[in-house]
Design a protein around this motif. Structure first.
Motif, PDB file in Angstrom:
ATOM      1  N   TRP A 141     110.071  72.530  65.198  1.00 29.98           N
ATOM      2  CA  TRP A 141     110.479  73.863  65.665  1.00 29.98           C
ATOM      3  C   TRP A 141     111.049  73.842  67.076  1.00 29.98           C
ATOM      4  O   TRP A 141     111.714  74.792  67.498  1.00 29.98           O
ATOM      5  N   ALA A 142     110.819  72.755  67.809  1.00 29.32           N
ATOM      6  CA  ALA A 142     111.366  72.636  69.163  1.00 29.32           C
ATOM      7  C   ALA A 142     111.694  71.180  69.438  1.00 29.32           C
ATOM      8  O   ALA A 142     111.152  70.260  68.809  1.00 29.32           O
ATOM      9  N   ALA A 155     107.138  84.915  67.565  1.00 30.88           N
ATOM     10  CA  ALA A 155     108.558  85.115  67.875  1.00 30.88           C
ATOM     11  C   ALA A 155     108.942  84.395  69.162  1.00 30.88           C
ATOM     12  O   ALA A 155     110.060  83.867  69.280  1.00 30.88           O
ATOM     13  N   GLN A 156     108.020  84.348  70.126  1.00 28.31           N
ATOM     14  CA  GLN A 156     108.315  83.672  71.388  1.00 28.31           C
ATOM     15  C   GLN A 156     108.590  82.182  71.174  1.00 28.31           C
ATOM     16  O   GLN A 156     109.442  81.597  71.844  1.00 28.31           O
ATOM     17  N   GLN A 161     111.806  80.093  72.197  1.00 31.77           N
ATOM     18  CA  GLN A 161     111.694  78.922  73.065  1.00 31.77           C
ATOM     19  C   GLN A 161     112.205  77.666  72.370  1.00 31.77           C
ATOM     20  O   GLN A 161     112.886  76.828  72.988  1.00 31.77           O
ATOM     21  N   GLY A 162     111.866  77.535  71.094  1.00 41.22           N
ATOM     22  CA  GLY A 162     112.316  76.360  70.354  1.00 41.22           C
ATOM     23  C   GLY A 162     113.826  76.304  70.243  1.00 41.22           C
ATOM     24  O   GLY A 162     114.443  75.253  70.440  1.00 41.22           O
ATOM     25  N   VAL A 220     120.336  75.588  62.354  1.00 46.02           N
ATOM     26  CA  VAL A 220     119.836  76.610  61.436  1.00 46.02           C
ATOM     27  C   VAL A 220     118.355  76.833  61.734  1.00 46.02           C
ATOM     28  O   VAL A 220     117.606  75.869  61.940  1.00 46.02           O
ATOM     29  N   MET A 221     117.938  78.096  61.798  1.00 48.92           N
ATOM     30  CA  MET A 221     116.535  78.439  62.026  1.00 48.92           C
ATOM     31  C   MET A 221     115.852  78.709  60.686  1.00 48.92           C
ATOM     32  O   MET A 221     116.192  79.656  59.990  1.00 48.92           O
TER      33      MET A 221
END
Length: 372
Positions: A168-169, A214-215, A219-220, A235-236
């Motif tokens: 995710w990051a 959501a944060q 951040q990621g 792509v998320m």
């Protein structure tokens, strides 16, 4: 000798490629040639006609199969291609074999043969093995492997798609110290798995929390873009599932907001969402609707922008806390993807909905807003 092996593999591939098309229109067996476009990548683990017929084919651009490809319905293939939706296979490769170039070549040729045999559109590479921070040579080999895969797929057909799933990051999430910028450039695009973000919890207290605050999605995303990765390469991917945690400790009641969970180690960190149990969104909706189960109303956290509720589990008579994503929380993260002008949205897993629930349409609409 190696050249002879390669020629033999190519000959086999050509023979496979000529397999008869199962669709009424032979052109539906050609790889989709849509070019670069906003993406909605749906990961699938279930080949069930009643489910895939209910997909929103107006927005679904890539379907990544994470079940045996031989189970793929030819009706699904023909329908997807008629809607200009790519079907790709999900595949992995062990990082301890990255030094073995023969194994790399054999793996790549096997994936190409499979894609040709089943008239598919490419491969989604899902490697989540540990590469430590001091193993940059191994990280470089991984990037080279992805670049080689993409090159050889495109050499067979430029319309083939090669993508790579990432944490995710950027950085060393779950000890995956990869070259994320290199992977983005080596593939068509990378897919940030914005879920299971509680896999390693570093806070002092081990407590239940949202699957994807959501944060963290924000951040990621920033962490990838700060590396110089273009938004058009990212792509998320978001979750259509949640976690059920057993709350421990003295004095825990149904109305407690904080749920302390057991220590459960994951890759060197003692507190992890491994302490919980994954539940499909459809299962969570059923549980909330079950009048025989004692529970709180659905709550909303303004800290992490996600819903949750407590209930008494009838099997162990203990208080459980469930954190999940619904249409509201998904919409917030889709807004983040829009704000950063990312290439698109992904969902793990698009089969985690029920065609009999009214909430299903809301979940699809939450994703569809990205394309509006």
């Amino acid at each position: 000798m190696k050249n002879l092996i390669l020629v033999a593999l190519i000959s086999i591939a050509i023979g496979i490629c000529s397999a008869q098309c199962p669709c009424s229109d032979d052109s539906l067996c050609d790889p989709v040639s849509a070019g670069v476009r906003p993406e909605f990548v749906g990961f699938s683990m279930v080949n069930e006609q009643s489910i895939w017929e209910s997909y929103d084919w107006n927005i679904l651009t890539t379907l990544a199969l994470f079940y045996p490809v031989q189970d793929l319905s030819t009706d699904l293939l023909c329908l997807a291609h008629s809607k200009q939706t790519r079907i790709v296979i999900g595949a992995s490769f062990p990082v301890n074999q990255l030094w073995n170039y023969t194994a790399q070549e054999e793996w790549i040729q096997t994936q190409i043969q499979t894609v040709q045999q089943y008239h598919l559109d490419g491969v989604n590479i899902d490697i989540e093995d540990v590469i430590a921070e001091d193993q940059q040579d191994l990280s470089a080999l991984l990037t080279g492997f992805v670049a080689k895969t993409n090159y050889e797929f495109k050499n067979v057909n430029p319309n083939y798609q090669v993508t790579f799933d990432v944490a995710w990051a950027a950085g060393c999430i779950d000890l995956r110290c990869y070259d994320y910028q290199g992977l983005a450039m080596a593939s068509d695009f990378i897919i940030a798995m914005d879920y299971d973000t509680q896999s390693q919890i570093f806070t002092q207290h081990c407590t239940a929390n949202a699957n994807t605050p959501a944060q963290r999605a924000w951040q990621g995303t920033e962490s990838f873009l700060n590396l110089g990765i273009p938004p058009s390469k990212l792509v998320m991917a978001l979750p259509w599932y949640g976690y059920d945690y057993t709350c421990i400790g003295e004095g825990m009641t149904l109305n407690n907001t904080v749920c302390t969970i057991k220590w459960d180690e994951y890759r060197g960190v003692n507190c992890s969402d491994a302490a919980g149990t994954q539940l499909w969104y459809s299962q969570i909706v059923d549980l909330m609707a079950n009048q025989s189960i004692q529970k709180t109303p659905q709550q909303w956290s303004n800290q992490v922008y996600a819903p949750w509720f407590n209930y008494i589990n009838p099997n162990d008579q203990q208080v459980h806390q469930i954190w999940f994503d619904d249409a509201q929380s998904i919409s917030i993260k889709v807004d983040i993807a829009q704000y950063f002008e990312l290439l698109g949205i992904g969902i793990w897993n698009i089969d985690f909905l029920s065609t009999s629930q009214s909430e299903t349409q809301d979940m699809w609409q939450a994703v569809a807003q990205y394309f509006s």
